[in-house]
Design a protein around this motif. Structure first.
Motif, PDB file in Angstrom:
ATOM      1  N   ALA A  57       0.818  -1.215   0.000  1.00 46.14           N
ATOM      2  CA  ALA A  57       0.000   0.000   0.000  1.00 46.14           C
ATOM      3  C   ALA A  57       0.850   1.262   0.000  1.00 46.14           C
ATOM      4  N   ASP A  58       2.043   1.201   0.602  1.00 47.95           N
ATOM      5  CA  ASP A  58       2.900   2.395   0.646  1.00 47.95           C
ATOM      6  C   ASP A  58       3.772   2.553  -0.593  1.00 47.95           C
ATOM      7  N   GLY A  59       3.597   1.684  -1.573  1.00 50.86           N
ATOM      8  CA  GLY A  59       4.348   1.773  -2.816  1.00 50.86           C
ATOM      9  C   GLY A  59       5.611   0.940  -2.846  1.00 50.86           C
ATOM     10  N   SER A  60       6.041   0.429  -1.696  1.00 52.85           N
ATOM     11  CA  SER A  60       7.232  -0.421  -1.673  1.00 52.85           C
ATOM     12  C   SER A  60       6.877  -1.795  -2.244  1.00 52.85           C
ATOM     13  N   SER A  61       7.881  -2.509  -2.704  1.00 52.23           N
ATOM     14  CA  SER A  61       7.620  -3.807  -3.311  1.00 52.23           C
ATOM     15  C   SER A  61       8.165  -4.926  -2.435  1.00 52.23           C
ATOM     16  N   CYS A  62       7.540  -6.077  -2.529  1.00 51.88           N
ATOM     17  CA  CYS A  62       8.032  -7.262  -1.845  1.00 51.88           C
ATOM     18  C   CYS A  62       8.537  -8.237  -2.909  1.00 51.88           C
ATOM     19  N   ALA A  63       9.451  -9.082  -2.531  1.00 48.45           N
ATOM     20  CA  ALA A  63      10.112  -9.954  -3.503  1.00 48.45           C
ATOM     21  C   ALA A  63       9.288 -11.209  -3.774  1.00 48.45           C
ATOM     22  N   TYR A  64       8.005 -11.008  -4.068  1.00 49.26           N
ATOM     23  CA  TYR A  64       7.105 -12.136  -4.333  1.00 49.26           C
ATOM     24  C   TYR A  64       6.050 -11.694  -5.330  1.00 49.26           C
ATOM     25  N   GLY A  65       5.734 -12.594  -6.269  1.00 42.88           N
ATOM     26  CA  GLY A  65       4.668 -12.338  -7.221  1.00 42.88           C
ATOM     27  C   GLY A  65       3.459 -13.168  -6.858  1.00 42.88           C
ATOM     28  N   TYR A  66       3.023 -14.029  -7.781  1.00 42.61           N
ATOM     29  CA  TYR A  66       1.925 -14.960  -7.513  1.00 42.61           C
ATOM     30  C   TYR A  66       2.506 -16.374  -7.560  1.00 42.61           C
ATOM     31  N   GLY A  67       2.944 -16.890  -6.425  1.00 40.69           N
ATOM     32  CA  GLY A  67       3.472 -18.250  -6.355  1.00 40.69           C
ATOM     33  C   GLY A  67       4.941 -18.378  -6.674  1.00 40.69           C
ATOM     34  N   TRP A  68       5.612 -17.276  -6.938  1.00 35.35           N
ATOM     35  CA  TRP A  68       7.052 -17.288  -7.206  1.00 35.35           C
ATOM     36  C   TRP A  68       7.748 -16.215  -6.379  1.00 35.35           C
ATOM     37  N   GLU A  69       8.915 -16.568  -5.826  1.00 31.63           N
ATOM     38  CA  GLU A  69       9.793 -15.576  -5.221  1.00 31.63           C
ATOM     39  C   GLU A  69      10.627 -14.940  -6.330  1.00 31.63           C
ATOM     40  N   ILE A  70      10.920 -13.659  -6.163  1.00 35.08           N
ATOM     41  CA  ILE A  70      11.605 -12.897  -7.211  1.00 35.08           C
ATOM     42  C   ILE A  70      12.919 -12.362  -6.656  1.00 35.08           C
ATOM     43  N   GLY A  71      14.010 -12.701  -7.317  1.00 30.63           N
ATOM     44  CA  GLY A  71      15.310 -12.259  -6.832  1.00 30.63           C
ATOM     45  C   GLY A  71      16.339 -12.277  -7.932  1.00 30.63           C
ATOM     46  N   ARG A 129      21.781 -12.057 -12.226  1.00 29.86           N
ATOM     47  CA  ARG A 129      20.784 -12.431 -13.234  1.00 29.86           C
ATOM     48  C   ARG A 129      19.403 -12.464 -12.572  1.00 29.86           C
ATOM     49  N   PRO A 130      18.340 -11.989 -13.243  1.00 29.71           N
ATOM     50  CA  PRO A 130      16.989 -12.117 -12.695  1.00 29.71           C
ATOM     51  C   PRO A 130      16.652 -13.585 -12.463  1.00 29.71           C
ATOM     52  N   MET A 131      16.027 -13.868 -11.321  1.00 28.42           N
ATOM     53  CA  MET A 131      15.709 -15.249 -10.964  1.00 28.42           C
ATOM     54  C   MET A 131      14.293 -15.325 -10.391  1.00 28.42           C
ATOM     55  N   LEU A 132      13.573 -16.364 -10.790  1.00 29.19           N
ATOM     56  CA  LEU A 132      12.270 -16.704 -10.227  1.00 29.19           C
ATOM     57  C   LEU A 132      12.415 -18.076  -9.601  1.00 29.19           C
ATOM     58  N   ALA A 133      11.923 -18.238  -8.374  1.00 26.34           N
ATOM     59  CA  ALA A 133      12.203 -19.487  -7.669  1.00 26.34           C
ATOM     60  C   ALA A 133      11.169 -19.747  -6.602  1.00 26.34           C
ATOM     61  N   HIS A 134      11.190 -20.968  -6.092  1.00 29.10           N
ATOM     62  CA  HIS A 134      10.405 -21.315  -4.905  1.00 29.10           C
ATOM     63  C   HIS A 134      10.940 -22.610  -4.332  1.00 29.10           C
ATOM     64  N   GLY A 135      10.900 -22.694  -3.019  1.00 29.06           N
ATOM     65  CA  GLY A 135      11.286 -23.917  -2.335  1.00 29.06           C
ATOM     66  C   GLY A 135      10.094 -24.540  -1.645  1.00 29.06           C
ATOM     67  N   GLY A 136      10.323 -25.727  -1.111  1.00 35.87           N
ATOM     68  CA  GLY A 136       9.277 -26.412  -0.376  1.00 35.87           C
ATOM     69  C   GLY A 136       9.866 -27.252   0.739  1.00 35.87           C
ATOM     70  N   GLY A 137       9.183 -27.298   1.861  1.00 37.27           N
ATOM     71  CA  GLY A 137       9.572 -28.166   2.958  1.00 37.27           C
ATOM     72  C   GLY A 137       8.339 -28.791   3.554  1.00 37.27           C
ATOM     73  N   LEU A 194      16.060 -18.969 -14.575  1.00 36.75           N
ATOM     74  CA  LEU A 194      16.740 -17.740 -14.968  1.00 36.75           C
ATOM     75  C   LEU A 194      16.233 -17.391 -16.369  1.00 36.75           C
ATOM     76  N   PRO A 195      15.211 -16.547 -16.444  1.00 34.99           N
ATOM     77  CA  PRO A 195      14.537 -16.322 -17.731  1.00 34.99           C
ATOM     78  C   PRO A 195      15.466 -15.835 -18.841  1.00 34.99           C
ATOM     79  N   LYS A 196      16.393 -14.941 -18.518  1.00 35.03           N
ATOM     80  CA  LYS A 196      17.259 -14.398 -19.577  1.00 35.03           C
ATOM     81  C   LYS A 196      18.219 -15.443 -20.125  1.00 35.03           C
TER      82      LYS A 196
END
Length: 449
Positions: free
Chosen positions: A280-294, A299-307, A318-320
């Motif tokens: 709401a304050d305009g800042s971004s979090c490193a998460y989209g919809y079901g993917w972590e973004i880093g 290199r741009p990376m999309l990822a997720h782990g599971g435990g 690594l999309p690029k």
């Protein structure tokens, strides 16, 4: 832009062809023992499988060797499939990102009128995560209905106003599964089977207990009293749309190919899923919809782990570079973090390996200079102390972790991407510790010696 994309892809592909597969194999083999739980690994580049191998045991009790085809619980990688299911229903006009929770769950408390579908997707709802509650572990083997699990958290006060903060939350994705069922008229297990797995020929992917054919499933393990044993039992009903799916590395590669090909949902919604959500304050979090973004090695990376009981998993893209890596392991404790393995593999594949730190010995008086309490945030602290010649670290609510020196003031955690530097002020007194992980840098100020 096109030239950069092609060049990056060519670099990753040529690295894999020029002997790097041998290096990847040697790197992975060092993490797994032949008589202990292991892992399956796949690396694809531009849609082609460049590396695929299994390590360790699929079942210690049955003395079964791991094979690349083995299926394993995905844990929270499940969230990708839940998120895409929601986006499919949105494209069909059956709901929208701004729809409120109470529009679909009439008996949900009043706070549900503030919570949107997008809040659930992005872990910004403020709802208490049911897996963080004290009673969760004690009751994890109980078979519960979807309504019973939702009832266990829906009346809890929100941890923050929806949209104002980010906190990873399994309750949000549990509610999304219930929403999929309510809107589609299908059980969640059948929705992902019919709308995702069958169309994409993911024949080794399923909601646990809903296999369509005989699968070569690896057994789950944990580490207890010096040895690996079968994992603790759990009812998969308690993982549901936040973590109940099962797959193997071949099917995850098919999933990656579907993403690259733009299948199932529009290009606009794939882009939205891979974009950091704004608060709401305009800042971004490193998460989209079901993917972590880093990032990985810039290199741009999309990822997720599971435990999840018996298993740890990690998948990154690594999309690029058109590079995809998945690591599935069949132990929930006592084994190397698959995220660390995946990062190491991907960095090797693009020709930018992650630095390996070598432990050195430091005198006790040097180590004692770093002992103390450091502030993480308003609610958490990080404490360091010395036990003989070993420095130990404990973050509020976490586990005691050894840290190992590689210089006079720098330390690392073995088999992770975490390293840290203790920084002195102008008087020579240690004033803060700076932590580095996955390209992120966090400073923790010292508040007590």
């Amino acid at each position: 832009m096109t030239k950069m994309f092609t060049l990056a892809t060519a670099n990753a592909s040529s690295a894999l062809h020029n002997g790097f597969a041998t290096l990847i194999d040697a790197t992975i083999a060092s993490f797994y023992k032949v008589n202990e739980p292991g892992a399956t690994v796949i690396v694809t580049c531009n849609g082609a499988t460049m590396f695929r191998k299994a390590y360790g045991m699929a079942s210690i009790a049955n003395q079964e060797v791991m094979t690349p085809e083995a299926t394993m619980r995905l844990g929270s990688i499940t969230k990708q499939f839940t998120a895409v299911s929601i986006l499919m229903l949105i494209e069909e006009g059956k709901l929208s990102l701004t729809d409120k929770l109470v529009e679909f769950f009439a008996d949900y408390p009043e706070q549900g009128s503030q919570i949107t579908v997008e809040h659930l997707l992005t872990h910004t709802s403020g709802i208490v995560s049911y897996t963080d509650k004290e009673e969760f572990d004690a009751n994890i083997a109980a078979e519960l209905s979807v309504a019973e699990v939702i009832d266990s958290f829906k009346n809890d006060p929100l941890e923050f106003a929806p949209g104002t903060d980010f906190k990873y939350n399994n309750s949000g994705y549990y509610l999304l599964g219930a929403l999929i069922e309510k809107i589609s008229g299908l059980p969640y297990a059948k929705f992902v089977e019919q709308r995702i797995f069958l169309p994409l020929d993911m024949s080794c992917s399923y909601y646990e207990g809903y296999e369509l054919s005989l699968q070569r499933a690896a057994a789950g393990h944990t580490y207890c009293d010096g040895s690996f044993v079968p994992c603790d039992p759990m009812s998969i009903s308690q993982a549901y749309s936040a973590g109940a799916l099962v797959s193997n590395v071949d099917d995850l590669a098919r999933w990656e190919n579907a993403i690259v090909s733009g299948k199932l949902i529009s290009a606009a919604n794939w882009t939205r899923a891979f974009s950091p959500h704004r608060l709401a304050d305009g800042s971004s979090c490193a998460y989209g919809y079901g993917w972590e973004i880093g990032t990985l090695q810039q290199r741009p990376m999309l990822a997720h782990g599971g435990g999840i009981n018996g298993f740890q998993t990690f998948a990154l893209r690594l999309p690029k570079d058109q590079l995809f890596v998945a690591v599935l392991s069949n132990a929930d404790f006592g084994i190397v973090d698959p995220g660390y393995v995946a990062h190491k593999i991907a960095a090797i594949a693009i020709g930018k390996p992650i630095q390996d730190f070598k432990e050195i010995k430091l005198d006790a008086n040097v180590l004692d200079a770093y002992v103390g309490v450091y502030t993480v945030n308003a609610l958490e602290q990080r404490t360091f102390w010395r036990d003989a010649d070993q420095v130990l670290m404990l973050r509020t609510g976490g586990d005691i972790t050894p840290v190992h020196p590689y210089s006079d003031n720098e330390f690392f955690i073995k088999n992770t991407l975490v390293h840290m530097e203790f920084v002195r002020d102008t008087t020579g007194t240690v004033a803060k510790v700076v932590l580095h992980q996955n390209g992120e840098v966090n400073e923790n100020l010292r508040v007590a010696a």
